[in-house]
Design a protein around this motif. Structure first.
Motif, mmCIF file in Angstrom:
data_model
loop_
_atom_site.group_PDB
_atom_site.id
_atom_site.type_symbol
_atom_site.label_atom_id
_atom_site.label_comp_id
_atom_site.label_asym_id
_atom_site.label_seq_id
_atom_site.Cartn_x
_atom_site.Cartn_y
_atom_site.Cartn_z
ATOM 1 N N ASP A 59 0.832 -1.199 0.000
ATOM 2 C CA ASP A 59 0.000 0.000 0.000
ATOM 3 C C ASP A 59 0.874 1.259 0.000
ATOM 4 O OD1 ASP A 59 -2.606 1.397 0.272
ATOM 5 O OD2 ASP A 59 -1.756 1.999 2.205
ATOM 6 N N CYS A 60 1.916 1.263 0.812
ATOM 7 C CA CYS A 60 2.847 2.406 0.866
ATOM 8 C C CYS A 60 3.569 2.549 -0.470
ATOM 9 C CB CYS A 60 3.837 2.211 2.006
ATOM 10 S SG CYS A 60 5.053 3.555 2.158
ATOM 11 N N GLN A 61 3.975 1.427 -1.037
ATOM 12 C CA GLN A 61 4.647 1.475 -2.337
ATOM 13 C C GLN A 61 3.739 2.098 -3.393
ATOM 14 O OE1 GLN A 61 6.504 -2.330 -3.513
ATOM 15 N NE2 GLN A 61 6.364 -2.939 -1.358
ATOM 16 N N ALA A 62 2.467 1.742 -3.356
ATOM 17 C CA ALA A 62 1.525 2.283 -4.333
ATOM 18 C C ALA A 62 1.375 3.795 -4.162
ATOM 19 C CB ALA A 62 0.176 1.595 -4.200
ATOM 20 N N ARG A 63 1.289 4.250 -2.915
ATOM 21 C CA ARG A 63 1.163 5.694 -2.678
ATOM 22 C C ARG A 63 2.410 6.436 -3.154
ATOM 23 N NH1 ARG A 63 -0.763 3.915 2.306
ATOM 24 N NH2 ARG A 63 1.074 4.738 3.398
ATOM 25 N N ILE A 64 3.582 5.844 -2.931
ATOM 26 C CA ILE A 64 4.822 6.480 -3.390
ATOM 27 C C ILE A 64 4.850 6.554 -4.912
ATOM 28 C CG2 ILE A 64 7.330 6.143 -3.583
ATOM 29 C CD1 ILE A 64 7.250 5.073 -0.692
ATOM 30 N N ALA A 65 4.488 5.469 -5.576
ATOM 31 C CA ALA A 65 4.513 5.435 -7.042
ATOM 32 C C ALA A 65 3.522 6.421 -7.646
ATOM 33 C CB ALA A 65 4.215 4.024 -7.535
ATOM 34 N N ALA A 66 2.418 6.698 -6.933
ATOM 35 C CA ALA A 66 1.390 7.598 -7.446
ATOM 36 C C ALA A 66 1.612 9.049 -7.025
ATOM 37 C CB ALA A 66 0.023 7.128 -6.963
ATOM 38 N N SER A 67 2.688 9.334 -6.339
ATOM 39 C CA SER A 67 2.948 10.687 -5.862
ATOM 40 C C SER A 67 3.215 11.645 -7.025
ATOM 41 C CB SER A 67 4.159 10.688 -4.920
ATOM 42 O OG SER A 67 3.910 9.914 -3.771
#
Length: 368
Positions: free
Chosen positions: A303-311
């Motif tokens: 979930d954190c990885q997804a938020r970082i990638a979508a930043s």
């Protein structure tokens, strides 16, 4: 102020090139010496540059005394954001003792060298070797044409130069009292960054000559202030490398110091970790997907990885990592360290990477 465009660049196309302070000083010297030798002030005055160009410069100032002559040229840096654009570069020429050749002195606004490591000796005016050679050639040409001795004292001055120099790296390099007379080709190429790279290299040379064993290159003022709080280093050890991290490290490979610190903001060091040697935005943007994968190595969940990638930005990505308790800064620093080690000589230098946020707080560290 010239009737010839550098490199015969068509007028009105791309970025307009300009002329270095060295070329302007050469033109002013040639005009002044011509007047002193009895040939009058040539206006425009034509000079020959190292690569064969023969630009002509209009004179902005011309004065004649009993045993001296002065000429001045307004520097045109073309479309380059050069701090000396529009400055008046003057040369005052006086006769010298027989056999003395061409001697140089610093007038108003031209600095003097006070530290070792520069291409000019301590105590000398900050007129670099290439402009000196250009000026000597111009003096020889006039001496031959007018059948006079080429033994002269050349004083170069730039009114207001000391104030302009305060916004350059000259004070840190130990060049005090004004600007340097620079330029290896005589031509200013807009945004070529050669002047910045030259300043980085001279800063390293000065640090090495002073026997310093630790230098710190910073990408900007915030990271420089932060690294000063982190390491008690003298000003001569602080290298304003800007976006040219690779340029600094590659020079340190052949001109090593025992300890190197690279300090920068989150986005700049992220780009270094992804293999960028020039971290300016025009060279490309950080890959946020790759940053997310790097976060995974530091413990970020999917979930954190997804938020970082979508930043939208690297700063936002770091914020997501911080909220999740993921030490992304250290992971970025380690990856940047691994890449940067390939640019230096690890047998002669230890390398440290420091990552700072916009407030100057340390958020990542690796190496050393």
């Amino acid at each position: 102020m010239s009737d010839q465009t550098p490199s015969h660049q068509p007028r009105g196309t791309a970025l307009r090139r300009g002329w270095t302070t060295g070329a302007c000083a050469t033109a002013a010297t040639k005009a002044a010496f011509s007047a002193l030798a009895g040939g009058g002030f040539p206006d425009p005055v034509r000079i020959t540059l190292p690569k064969g160009l023969t630009p002509a410069f209009s004179l902005a100032v011309q004065e004649r005394g009993e045993d001296w002559a002065l000429a001045g040229v307004v520097k045109d840096a073309g479309d380059d954001p050069d701090v000396t654009h529009g400055a008046l570069v003057r040369a005052t020429v006086r006769r010298g003792p027989p056999g003395s050749g061409v001697r140089f002195c610093a007038g108003e606004g031209v600095g003097r060298v006070t530290r070792a490591g520069l291409p000019v000796a301590i105590g000398e005016p900050a007129i670099n070797p290439s402009p000196r050679a250009m000026i000597r050639q111009a003096v020889e040409e006039v001496a031959a044409q007018c059948n006079v001795s080429g033994d002269v004292l050349v004083e170069i001055s730039i009114p207001g130069g000391e104030g302009i120099a305060a916004d350059t790296l000259n004070p840190r390099l130990g060049i005090l009292g004004g600007l340097s007379i620079l330029g290896t080709t005589g031509v200013v190429v807009p945004f070529s960054c050669s002047a910045w790279i030259h300043a980085i290299q001279r800063g390293i040379d000065v640090a090495r000559a002073a026997g310093l064993e630790h230098v710190a290159g910073s990408t900007g003022r915030t990271s420089e202030k932060a690294v000063q709080a982190h390491h008690p280093l003298p000003d001569a050890a602080l290298i304003d490398m800007g976006d040219f991290i690779g340029g600094m490290l590659k020079y340190l490979r052949t001109h090593p110091v025992p300890r190197i610190t690279v300090a920068g903001g989150m986005a700049k060091i992220t780009k270094l970790s992804q293999g960028f040697m020039d971290v300016h935005s025009r060279r490309g943007q950080a890959d946020l997907g790759q940053l997310a994968r790097l976060a995974a190595t530091a413990g970020a969940d999917p979930d954190c990885q997804a938020r970082i990638a979508a930043s939208n930005t690297v700063a936002e990505a770091f914020g997501h990592a911080q909220e999740a308790g993921v030490p992304l800064g250290d992971a970025v620093a380690r990856a940047a360290h691994a890449f940067a080690l390939g640019l230096i000589d690890p047998q002669h230098s230890r390398l440290e990477i420091l990552v700072f946020d916009r407030a100057g707080q340390l958020v990542g560290r690796a190496g050393d």
